[in-house]
Design an enzyme around this catalytic site. Structure first.
Site, PDB file in Angstrom:
ATOM      1  N   ASP A   1      -4.143  -2.598  -5.751  1.00 35.98           N
ATOM      2  CA  ASP A   1      -4.049  -2.577  -7.212  1.00 35.98           C
ATOM      3  C   ASP A   1      -4.831  -3.775  -7.724  1.00 35.98           C
ATOM      4  OD1 ASP A   1      -2.328  -0.409  -7.092  1.00 35.98           O
ATOM      5  OD2 ASP A   1      -0.531  -1.657  -7.159  1.00 35.98           O
TER       6      ASP A   1
ATOM      7  N   HIS B   1       0.221   2.174   0.922  1.00 34.76           N
ATOM      8  CA  HIS B   1       0.566   1.822  -0.449  1.00 34.76           C
ATOM      9  C   HIS B   1       0.725   0.311  -0.591  1.00 34.76           C
ATOM     10  CE1 HIS B   1       3.592   1.744  -3.916  1.00 34.76           C
ATOM     11  NE2 HIS B   1       2.474   2.218  -4.437  1.00 34.76           N
TER      12      HIS B   1
ATOM     13  N   HIS C   1       0.071  -6.079  -8.064  1.00 34.41           N
ATOM     14  CA  HIS C   1       0.603  -4.857  -8.658  1.00 34.41           C
ATOM     15  C   HIS C   1       0.478  -4.870 -10.170  1.00 34.41           C
ATOM     16  CE1 HIS C   1       3.964  -2.185 -10.081  1.00 34.41           C
ATOM     17  NE2 HIS C   1       3.240  -1.370  -9.356  1.00 34.41           N
TER      18      HIS C   1
ATOM     19  N   GLU D   1      -6.865   0.749  -7.485  1.00 36.39           N
ATOM     20  CA  GLU D   1      -6.317   1.192  -8.773  1.00 36.39           C
ATOM     21  C   GLU D   1      -6.608   0.144  -9.831  1.00 36.39           C
ATOM     22  OE1 GLU D   1      -2.117   2.027 -11.138  1.00 36.39           O
ATOM     23  OE2 GLU D   1      -2.104   1.987  -8.931  1.00 36.39           O
TER      24      GLU D   1
ATOM     25  N   GLU E   1      -4.706   0.519  -0.179  1.00 37.28           N
ATOM     26  CA  GLU E   1      -4.709   0.562  -1.639  1.00 37.28           C
ATOM     27  C   GLU E   1      -4.534  -0.822  -2.253  1.00 37.28           C
ATOM     28  OE1 GLU E   1      -2.079   2.227  -5.373  1.00 37.28           O
ATOM     29  OE2 GLU E   1      -1.197   1.300  -3.597  1.00 37.28           O
TER      30      GLU E   1
END
Length: 369
Positions: free
Chosen positions: A73, A44, A86, A174, A71
């Protein structure tokens, strides 16, 4: 090849000061999660429990710990480059406030219906952003990470993809605030797909998932790429793109059978907050598991839940440890393995972890090596 092939601690002895293990990486190898029947472990924002999030150091640490996917973002720059942050505001995760040359970039903006005053990525070129350095976003809970403040630049999507390819792990990008960026003429979908294609991520067989809390951009992406898509499900509220269009559906509607059926028309899975799988009461204790995992599987949807963190502050009360009156209790490590094992036994197909080693260890305990 020996496990200790090279040391990757950001080139700094600060790791030893912080008491962390040395970061080591193997040569490229198939991701562990590609084994049949085993849930994947997603680093994460990298190993964000051990390094400031969304830095190459955090991603390297996640890979060294055995994460199957890392991951990033993604947000946009003024010159249409995708970078790993983020959110598109910068003050809480970089040293932008220490750069007097950017003092006049501070703005008040409304992002996804929330107004804030900050510095925003879309007001910077990539070259300007690269002069900033990352900082720990939640220093009160992760003071050890602050020794790495100021050491790492903001990475580009291409740097993350290159790292993933080099070490044989998957990527799980993401898209953050896609409707907002669309409103600025900074569409995220096309450059994302182009970058993935450049690095060979372009089919369902590839180790890549694209995720979003919004629905429209995932539906747009479905027309642009064959890679797997994941509809994120927040713990409350509604997808912002639906709110903008006057669509009254909420995340609570999307986890119902009708919502899952709709999601299955454009996505390959869901990424629900853990509370949709096992609710918690007002005291933070776990209740009876829901049928969400089973319902999603009936619609052919994978379930990748988020986020498992080691600190008591983020764990259900059932898995917190220590004396609640003691200093540092909120930041102390609880029984994260027990919580992960419960989620695995409930049938989830993947877990986002701030400490991927915990996810890998619990998976081994439940499923064997």
């Amino acid at each position: 090849m020996s496990r200790i092939t090279r040391i990757l601690a950001g080139g700094l002895v600060a790791a030893a000061v912080a008491g962390f293990c040395t970061v080591v990486l193997d040569e490229p190898a198939p991701a562990a999660a590609e084994r049949a029947g085993r849930p994947i472990v997603i680093g994460h924002r990298g190993a964000s429990g051990l390094r400031p999030e969304h830095t190459l150091a955090a991603y390297r640490m996640a890979i060294a710990q055995g994460a199957d996917y890392i991951e990033p973002d993604l947000v946009m720059t003024k010159d249409r480059r995708l970078v790993a942050r983020h959110d598109n505001w910068l003050a809480d995760s970089t040293d932008v406030e220490e750069h007097p040359e950017f003092a006049d970039r501070k703005r008040t903006k409304t992002v996804d219906g929330v107004t804030r005053t900050d510095w925003f990525t879309e007001d910077f070129t990539l070259a300007e952003l690269r002069t900033l350095r990352a900082e720990e976003r939640i220093p009160g809970l992760r003071p050890g990470n602050t020794v790495f403040n100021g050491l790492e630049p903001i990475p580009t999507l291409e740097e993350v993809l290159d790292l993933a390819r080099k070490h044989g792990v998957g990527v799980y990008p993401e898209t953050k605030h896609p409707s907002y960026f669309d409103s600025l003429g900074l569409s995220m979908e096309e450059p994302l797909v182009a970058a993935l294609h450049k690095y060979g991520f372009d089919s369902r067989r590839d180790k890549v998932f694209i995720q979003s809390f919004e629905t429209s951009n995932l539906r747009d992406l479905r027309k642009l790429t064959k890679v797997r898509l994941i509809q994120l499900i927040d713990g409350s509220g509604a997808p912002y793109d639906l709110v903008r269009k006057g669509d009254r559906r909420t995340y609570a509607d999307l986890v119902k059978p009708a919502g899952l059926k709709w999601i299955s028309s454009y996505a390959d899975g869901i990424g629900p907050a853990t509370g949709w799988i096992v609710p918690v009461d007002s005291s933070g204790r776990l209740g009876k598991p829901t049928t969400l995992v089973r319902d999603a599987h009936r619609h052919g949807l994978a379930v990748h839940t988020w986020t498992v963190r080691n600190e008591n502050e983020f764990l259900p009360a059932d898995f917190r440890q220590g004396n609640a009156a003691a200093p540092g209790y909120r930041a102390a490590t609880g029984d994260v393995g027990g919580w992960l094992s419960k989620l695995y036994r409930l049938g989830v197909d993947g877990v986002f972890c701030d400490d991927p080693s915990a996810g890998v260890g619990a998976r081994t305990a439940v499923f064997g090596s």
